[in-house]
Scaffold this active site. Structure first.
Site, short mmCIF file in Angstrom:
data_model
loop_
_atom_site.label_atom_id
_atom_site.label_comp_id
_atom_site.label_asym_id
_atom_site.label_seq_id
_atom_site.Cartn_x
_atom_site.Cartn_y
_atom_site.Cartn_z
N ASP A 71 1.13 -0.74 -0.10
CA ASP A 71 -0.09 0.02 0.13
C ASP A 71 1.51 1.14 -0.39
OD1 ASP A 71 -1.82 1.96 0.35
OD2 ASP A 71 -3.18 0.59 1.24
N HIS A 130 -11.15 -4.48 -3.20
CA HIS A 130 -9.20 -5.07 -2.37
C HIS A 130 -9.36 -5.72 -0.81
CE1 HIS A 130 -10.31 -0.48 -1.73
NE2 HIS A 130 -9.64 -0.20 -0.92
N GLN A 176 -15.14 2.51 2.40
CA GLN A 176 -14.76 2.43 0.63
C GLN A 176 -13.72 4.03 0.06
OE1 GLN A 176 -16.82 -0.07 -1.67
NE2 GLN A 176 -15.44 -0.62 -3.51
N HIS A 182 -7.43 -5.48 2.52
CA HIS A 182 -6.43 -4.69 2.97
C HIS A 182 -5.63 -5.60 4.18
CE1 HIS A 182 -6.80 -0.51 2.41
NE2 HIS A 182 -7.71 -0.63 1.98
N ASN A 184 -13.57 -2.53 2.97
CA ASN A 184 -14.38 -2.40 2.84
C ASN A 184 -15.53 -2.03 1.82
OD1 ASN A 184 -13.37 -0.53 6.00
ND2 ASN A 184 -12.09 -0.04 4.14
#
Length: 136
Positions: free
Chosen positions: A32, A101, A95, A103, A88
């Site tokens: 990230d 995606h 989101q 995390h 999310n």
């Protein structure tokens, strides 16, 4: 299917450079760019799915299997003491990029991050009512 306007589609398919930790025919795992902690990574499907609701069941299962593999490797290599998996769906849930995606956030004793919620009080009757709403 890919969305030409989606930054995560472009990253997942190698059109935008990333710090890739893993790649196969369906997923790319990247570090990230705005990490919560050292080693914070994202699992991105190469196909465009806006959120978990749109993600095919098979992909959802495979994303979780990939998360287990990556969490194990990151823990071994970085020595973190725990992990949060965060996913999310929708604006209200936080989101910000509308491409599914997951995390993977390594946790360290002194990382000063908080990921959680304030538990609410609920009665057994309320829980029963909610259960009945969900399962019929």
């Amino acid at each position: 299917m890919k969305d030409n306007n989606c930054i995560f589609c472009k990253i997942a398919n190698g059109e935008i450079p990333s710090k890739t930790l893993y790649e196969d025919e369906r997923f790319r795992v990247i570090l990230d760019l705005g990490p919560a902690t050292k080693g914070h990574a994202l699992i991105l499907p190469k196909e465009h799915y806006a959120n978990l609701y749109d993600l095919p069941e098979e992909y959802a299962g495979d994303a979780m299997k990939l998360a287990k593999k990556m969490v194990t490797k990151i823990t071994d290599k970085l020595g973190c003491e725990g992990f949060n998996l965060v996913q999310n769906n929708g604006d209200l849930a936080g989101q910000t990029v509308f491409h599914f995606h997951l995390h993977m956030i390594p946790r360290y004793q002194a990382d000063r991050q908080t990921i959680g919620w304030k538990p609410q009080e609920v009665s057994q009757e309320e829980l029963e009512e909610i259960k009945n709403q969900i399962i019929g």
